[in-house]
Design a protein around this motif. Sequence first.
Motif, PDB file in Angstrom:
ATOM      1  N   TYR A 250      66.555  16.267  62.912  1.00 27.69           N
ATOM      2  CA  TYR A 250      66.407  17.326  63.791  1.00 27.69           C
ATOM      3  C   TYR A 250      65.868  18.830  63.083  1.00 27.69           C
ATOM      4  O   TYR A 250      66.670  19.032  62.319  1.00 27.69           O
ATOM      5  CB  TYR A 250      67.541  17.593  64.709  1.00 27.69           C
ATOM      6  CG  TYR A 250      67.806  16.169  65.644  1.00 27.69           C
ATOM      7  CD1 TYR A 250      68.680  15.198  65.057  1.00 27.69           C
ATOM      8  CD2 TYR A 250      67.256  15.832  66.703  1.00 27.69           C
ATOM      9  CE1 TYR A 250      68.992  14.139  65.490  1.00 27.69           C
ATOM     10  CE2 TYR A 250      67.687  14.451  67.440  1.00 27.69           C
ATOM     11  CZ  TYR A 250      68.467  13.732  66.743  1.00 27.69           C
ATOM     12  OH  TYR A 250      68.824  12.467  67.178  1.00 27.69           O
TER      13      TYR A 250
ATOM     14  N   SER B 165      67.914   2.090  60.576  1.00 29.60           N
ATOM     15  CA  SER B 165      67.377   2.218  61.805  1.00 29.60           C
ATOM     16  C   SER B 165      67.981   3.460  62.669  1.00 29.60           C
ATOM     17  O   SER B 165      67.432   3.870  63.740  1.00 29.60           O
ATOM     18  CB  SER B 165      67.619   0.976  62.707  1.00 29.60           C
ATOM     19  OG  SER B 165      67.020  -0.188  62.194  1.00 29.60           O
TER      20      SER B 165
ATOM     21  N   SER C 291      63.991   2.766  70.095  1.00 25.42           N
ATOM     22  CA  SER C 291      62.544   2.171  69.951  1.00 25.42           C
ATOM     23  C   SER C 291      62.409   1.491  68.611  1.00 25.42           C
ATOM     24  O   SER C 291      62.845   1.831  67.731  1.00 25.42           O
ATOM     25  CB  SER C 291      61.643   3.559  69.864  1.00 25.42           C
ATOM     26  OG  SER C 291      60.157   2.958  69.379  1.00 25.42           O
TER      27      SER C 291
ATOM     28  N   TRP D  17      70.760   5.973  78.095  1.00 21.61           N
ATOM     29  CA  TRP D  17      72.082   6.455  77.707  1.00 21.61           C
ATOM     30  C   TRP D  17      71.860   7.922  77.728  1.00 21.61           C
ATOM     31  O   TRP D  17      70.808   8.375  77.226  1.00 21.61           O
ATOM     32  CB  TRP D  17      72.615   5.990  76.303  1.00 21.61           C
ATOM     33  CG  TRP D  17      72.959   4.558  76.323  1.00 21.61           C
ATOM     34  CD1 TRP D  17      72.549   3.604  77.059  1.00 21.61           C
ATOM     35  CD2 TRP D  17      73.451   3.944  75.089  1.00 21.61           C
ATOM     36  NE1 TRP D  17      73.114   2.548  76.638  1.00 21.61           N
ATOM     37  CE2 TRP D  17      73.765   2.513  75.758  1.00 21.61           C
ATOM     38  CE3 TRP D  17      74.286   4.334  74.115  1.00 21.61           C
ATOM     39  CZ2 TRP D  17      74.449   1.755  74.699  1.00 21.61           C
ATOM     40  CZ3 TRP D  17      74.834   3.378  73.197  1.00 21.61           C
ATOM     41  CH2 TRP D  17      74.816   2.024  73.512  1.00 21.61           C
TER      42      TRP D  17
ATOM     43  N   HIS E  55      74.040  11.964  76.524  1.00 15.10           N
ATOM     44  CA  HIS E  55      75.091  12.443  75.630  1.00 15.10           C
ATOM     45  C   HIS E  55      75.311  13.874  75.813  1.00 15.10           C
ATOM     46  O   HIS E  55      74.714  14.779  76.445  1.00 15.10           O
ATOM     47  CB  HIS E  55      74.512  12.374  73.961  1.00 15.10           C
ATOM     48  CG  HIS E  55      74.076  11.022  73.544  1.00 15.10           C
ATOM     49  ND1 HIS E  55      74.857  10.272  72.875  1.00 15.10           N
ATOM     50  CD2 HIS E  55      73.055  10.356  73.850  1.00 15.10           C
ATOM     51  CE1 HIS E  55      74.310   9.239  72.341  1.00 15.10           C
ATOM     52  NE2 HIS E  55      73.131   9.215  73.024  1.00 15.10           N
TER      53      HIS E  55
ATOM     54  N   LEU F 199      63.767  16.631  67.980  1.00 14.34           N
ATOM     55  CA  LEU F 199      63.578  15.410  67.045  1.00 14.34           C
ATOM     56  C   LEU F 199      62.532  15.150  66.318  1.00 14.34           C
ATOM     57  O   LEU F 199      61.406  15.553  66.778  1.00 14.34           O
ATOM     58  CB  LEU F 199      63.789  14.239  68.019  1.00 14.34           C
ATOM     59  CG  LEU F 199      63.554  12.770  67.284  1.00 14.34           C
ATOM     60  CD1 LEU F 199      64.696  12.345  66.511  1.00 14.34           C
ATOM     61  CD2 LEU F 199      63.221  11.784  68.397  1.00 14.34           C
TER      62      LEU F 199
ATOM     63  N   GLY G 138      63.945  -0.780  67.583  1.00 12.72           N
ATOM     64  CA  GLY G 138      65.195  -1.183  66.897  1.00 12.72           C
ATOM     65  C   GLY G 138      65.918   0.013  66.515  1.00 12.72           C
ATOM     66  O   GLY G 138      66.999  -0.265  65.802  1.00 12.72           O
ATOM     67  N   SER G 139      65.298   1.222  66.596  1.00 14.58           N
ATOM     68  CA  SER G 139      66.344   2.382  66.300  1.00 14.58           C
ATOM     69  C   SER G 139      66.660   3.108  67.438  1.00 14.58           C
ATOM     70  O   SER G 139      65.847   3.134  68.685  1.00 14.58           O
ATOM     71  CB  SER G 139      65.192   3.353  65.504  1.00 14.58           C
ATOM     72  OG  SER G 139      64.691   2.830  64.439  1.00 14.58           O
ATOM     73  N   CYS G 140      67.740   3.687  67.515  1.00 13.84           N
ATOM     74  CA  CYS G 140      68.213   4.685  68.674  1.00 13.84           C
ATOM     75  C   CYS G 140      68.466   5.902  68.321  1.00 13.84           C
ATOM     76  O   CYS G 140      69.021   6.200  67.043  1.00 13.84           O
ATOM     77  CB  CYS G 140      69.763   3.879  68.997  1.00 13.84           C
ATOM     78  SG  CYS G 140      69.255   2.348  69.819  1.00 13.84           S
ATOM     79  N   PHE G 141      68.348   6.810  69.180  1.00 14.38           N
ATOM     80  CA  PHE G 141      68.455   7.994  68.504  1.00 14.38           C
ATOM     81  C   PHE G 141      68.620   9.206  69.829  1.00 14.38           C
ATOM     82  O   PHE G 141      68.177   8.649  70.932  1.00 14.38           O
ATOM     83  CB  PHE G 141      67.011   8.568  67.973  1.00 14.38           C
ATOM     84  CG  PHE G 141      65.849   7.957  68.447  1.00 14.38           C
ATOM     85  CD1 PHE G 141      65.443   6.814  68.058  1.00 14.38           C
ATOM     86  CD2 PHE G 141      65.206   8.650  69.401  1.00 14.38           C
ATOM     87  CE1 PHE G 141      64.211   6.091  68.509  1.00 14.38           C
ATOM     88  CE2 PHE G 141      64.122   8.331  69.936  1.00 14.38           C
ATOM     89  CZ  PHE G 141      63.613   6.744  69.517  1.00 14.38           C
ATOM     90  N   VAL G 142      68.529  10.405  69.759  1.00  9.44           N
ATOM     91  CA  VAL G 142      68.642  11.204  70.836  1.00  9.44           C
ATOM     92  C   VAL G 142      67.148  11.775  70.782  1.00  9.44           C
ATOM     93  O   VAL G 142      67.076  12.548  69.837  1.00  9.44           O
ATOM     94  CB  VAL G 142      69.776  12.259  70.570  1.00  9.44           C
ATOM     95  CG1 VAL G 142      69.581  13.540  71.419  1.00  9.44           C
ATOM     96  CG2 VAL G 142      71.106  11.621  70.414  1.00  9.44           C
ATOM     97  N   ASP G 143      66.608  11.862  71.753  1.00  7.95           N
ATOM     98  CA  ASP G 143      64.993  12.562  71.795  1.00  7.95           C
ATOM     99  C   ASP G 143      64.970  13.754  72.676  1.00  7.95           C
ATOM    100  O   ASP G 143      63.799  14.382  72.222  1.00  7.95           O
ATOM    101  CB  ASP G 143      64.251  11.373  72.170  1.00  7.95           C
ATOM    102  CG  ASP G 143      64.372  10.851  73.619  1.00  7.95           C
ATOM    103  OD1 ASP G 143      63.559   9.835  73.704  1.00  7.95           O
ATOM    104  OD2 ASP G 143      65.342  11.107  74.232  1.00  7.95           O
TER     105      ASP G 143
END
Lengths: 109, 121
Positions: free
Chosen positions: A37, A32, B102, B33, B35, A47, B104-109
Amino acid sequence: EIVLTQSPVTLSLSPGERATLSCRASQSVASSYLAWYQQKPGQAPRLLIYGASSRATGIPDRFSGSGSGTDFTLTISRLEPDDFAVYYCQQYGSSLLYTFGQGTKLEIK
Amino acid sequence: EVQLVESGGGLVQPGGSLRLSCAASGFTFSSHWMHWVRQGPGKGLVWVSRINNDGSSTLYADSVKGRFTISRDNAKDTLYVQMNSLRAEDTAVYYCARGSCSGGSCFVDYWGQGTLVTVSS
């Protein structure tokens, strides 16, 4: 702290070919929390993939991600001239820290 | 359209201080959040710090812990980082980036275009 090692460092291919980029973690990573990138010279990163295999909004389906545990792969099925760039994997770990791999430069052969 | 615009970079002497700002627009800033990520000249991406949506929780990379302070003003849709005791190795382009989750996944978008910090005498 989890270390991500990407290979190869540089990949030389021609447009139309298939690209396979690897990201190996020093410890198991929750799928998950594995992202990919793309960064072009002078630009911010973009992304591509999150959750190891989900494409971000607007990303063409020639980009795909796979893997689990410690081994993850980004595949570009048929390279287009615009795809030549540097690619980074990133993980968000149990320590709540984010870490990036060192990058793979995809260059035109 | 999501926009992140950094400012405040420049030339600073070793041991000096600098505060970077990131003005956000096009989304509900207080829901995300945020960063800071940096990239040294010709180097890869390095995550620096993150702050949760209401500013009550922060986290730092070991390399900046105790020297950098991340903060946010949700009323102004602005993210900050106060950088003290700067070293030559802090020289980098600093990117402001948005975190999302989204399925269950978290990331920098989303990323800003970055602001250059040069630490040199």
